[in-house]
Design a protein around this motif. Structure first.
Motif, PDB file in Angstrom:
ATOM      1  N   TYR A  96      -0.324   8.643  39.511  1.00 15.61           N
ATOM      2  CA  TYR A  96       0.113  10.027  39.487  1.00 15.61           C
ATOM      3  C   TYR A  96      -0.905  10.864  38.745  1.00 15.61           C
ATOM      4  O   TYR A  96      -1.589  10.374  37.865  1.00 15.61           O
ATOM      5  N   VAL A  97      -0.976  12.142  39.122  1.00 15.69           N
ATOM      6  CA  VAL A  97      -1.879  13.074  38.458  1.00 15.69           C
ATOM      7  C   VAL A  97      -1.061  14.257  37.965  1.00 15.69           C
ATOM      8  O   VAL A  97      -0.283  14.834  38.721  1.00 15.69           O
ATOM      9  N   VAL A  98      -1.219  14.588  36.713  1.00 20.61           N
ATOM     10  CA  VAL A  98      -0.608  15.791  36.153  1.00 20.61           C
ATOM     11  C   VAL A  98      -1.633  16.906  36.322  1.00 20.61           C
ATOM     12  O   VAL A  98      -2.745  16.810  35.799  1.00 20.61           O
ATOM     13  N   PRO A  99      -1.305  17.967  37.091  1.00 24.26           N
ATOM     14  CA  PRO A  99      -2.260  19.054  37.306  1.00 24.26           C
ATOM     15  C   PRO A  99      -2.676  19.703  35.997  1.00 24.26           C
ATOM     16  O   PRO A  99      -1.886  19.799  35.056  1.00 24.26           O
ATOM     17  N   PHE A 146       1.689  22.975  28.785  1.00 23.98           N
ATOM     18  CA  PHE A 146       2.234  22.121  27.731  1.00 23.98           C
ATOM     19  C   PHE A 146       1.528  22.377  26.404  1.00 23.98           C
ATOM     20  O   PHE A 146       2.173  22.602  25.377  1.00 23.98           O
ATOM     21  N   LEU A 147       0.197  22.350  26.409  1.00 21.88           N
ATOM     22  CA  LEU A 147      -0.569  22.522  25.170  1.00 21.88           C
ATOM     23  C   LEU A 147      -0.355  23.908  24.564  1.00 21.88           C
ATOM     24  O   LEU A 147      -0.212  24.052  23.353  1.00 21.88           O
ATOM     25  N   GLU A 148      -0.318  24.942  25.417  1.00 28.41           N
ATOM     26  CA  GLU A 148      -0.101  26.301  24.916  1.00 28.41           C
ATOM     27  C   GLU A 148       1.305  26.445  24.337  1.00 28.41           C
ATOM     28  O   GLU A 148       1.493  27.077  23.304  1.00 28.41           O
ATOM     29  N   ARG A 180       1.383  24.724  20.978  1.00 29.53           N
ATOM     30  CA  ARG A 180       0.639  25.524  19.998  1.00 29.53           C
ATOM     31  C   ARG A 180       1.459  26.722  19.534  1.00 29.53           C
ATOM     32  O   ARG A 180       1.563  27.006  18.342  1.00 29.53           O
ATOM     33  N   ARG A 181       2.086  27.437  20.481  1.00 32.69           N
ATOM     34  CA  ARG A 181       2.858  28.635  20.147  1.00 32.69           C
ATOM     35  C   ARG A 181       4.113  28.335  19.347  1.00 32.69           C
ATOM     36  O   ARG A 181       4.600  29.199  18.621  1.00 32.69           O
ATOM     37  N   ASN A 182       4.653  27.142  19.488  1.00 33.31           N
ATOM     38  CA  ASN A 182       5.933  26.819  18.866  1.00 33.31           C
ATOM     39  C   ASN A 182       5.813  25.774  17.763  1.00 33.31           C
ATOM     40  O   ASN A 182       6.716  24.954  17.562  1.00 33.31           O
ATOM     41  N   ASN A 183       4.678  25.810  17.050  1.00 30.39           N
ATOM     42  CA  ASN A 183       4.465  24.941  15.887  1.00 30.39           C
ATOM     43  C   ASN A 183       4.727  23.470  16.171  1.00 30.39           C
ATOM     44  O   ASN A 183       5.458  22.795  15.434  1.00 30.39           O
ATOM     45  N   GLY A 208       9.482  23.451  26.917  1.00 28.73           N
ATOM     46  CA  GLY A 208       9.670  23.231  28.356  1.00 28.73           C
ATOM     47  C   GLY A 208       9.297  24.421  29.200  1.00 28.73           C
ATOM     48  O   GLY A 208       8.852  25.454  28.717  1.00 28.73           O
ATOM     49  N   PHE A 209       9.477  24.244  30.509  1.00 21.99           N
ATOM     50  CA  PHE A 209       9.190  25.306  31.459  1.00 21.99           C
ATOM     51  C   PHE A 209      10.395  26.229  31.561  1.00 21.99           C
ATOM     52  O   PHE A 209      11.540  25.785  31.547  1.00 21.99           O
ATOM     53  N   CYS A 210      10.135  27.500  31.692  1.00 22.59           N
ATOM     54  CA  CYS A 210      11.244  28.418  31.926  1.00 22.59           C
ATOM     55  C   CYS A 210      11.756  28.187  33.342  1.00 22.59           C
ATOM     56  O   CYS A 210      11.029  27.717  34.215  1.00 22.59           O
ATOM     57  N   GLN A 211      13.018  28.473  33.555  1.00 19.39           N
ATOM     58  CA  GLN A 211      13.621  28.260  34.861  1.00 19.39           C
ATOM     59  C   GLN A 211      14.359  29.504  35.294  1.00 19.39           C
ATOM     60  O   GLN A 211      14.909  30.237  34.473  1.00 19.39           O
TER      61      GLN A 211
END
Length: 100
Positions: free
Chosen positions: A34-37, A44-46, A49-52, A57-60
């Motif tokens: 499998y490949v994570v784009p 994920f990294l951003e 970083r933003r949330n200490n 997760g992703f917004c839905q």
């Protein structure tokens, strides 16, 4: 190929487009993984970083959709074929709305 997880996946122009992630571990299967784009990795990294250091997760949007790829359904909706003159006509079918 043990040890490939976490390695970069590159395209023909040698641009990193993803990260290799967990292959299938069976003797009868080779070179399946499998490949994570890279866009998902960046998100994920951003987010972390933003949330200490916490991943939120992703917004839905709160809906489940199906892409309108079925030829019979597209014909019923008078959308035409994906490979014909109406190739640009696309959309989704809302299957379910999550209660708020």
């Amino acid at each position: 190929n043990p040890g490939n997880s976490g390695g970069p996946v590159v395209n023909d122009e040698l641009e990193v487009v993803g990260v290799a992630f967990q292959g299938i571990d069976e003797e009868s299967i080779e070179n399946v993984g499998y490949v994570v784009p890279s866009s998902v990795v960046r998100h994920f990294l951003e987010d972390v970083r933003r949330n200490n250091g916490i991943y939120t997760g992703f917004c839905q949007l709160g809906i489940e959709v199906s892409f309108l790829e079925n030829k019979a359904y597209r014909k019923f909706l008078k959308m035409g074929n994906l490979d014909g003159e109406n190739k640009r006509i696309s959309g989704v079918c809302v299957r379910r709305v999550q209660p708020s």
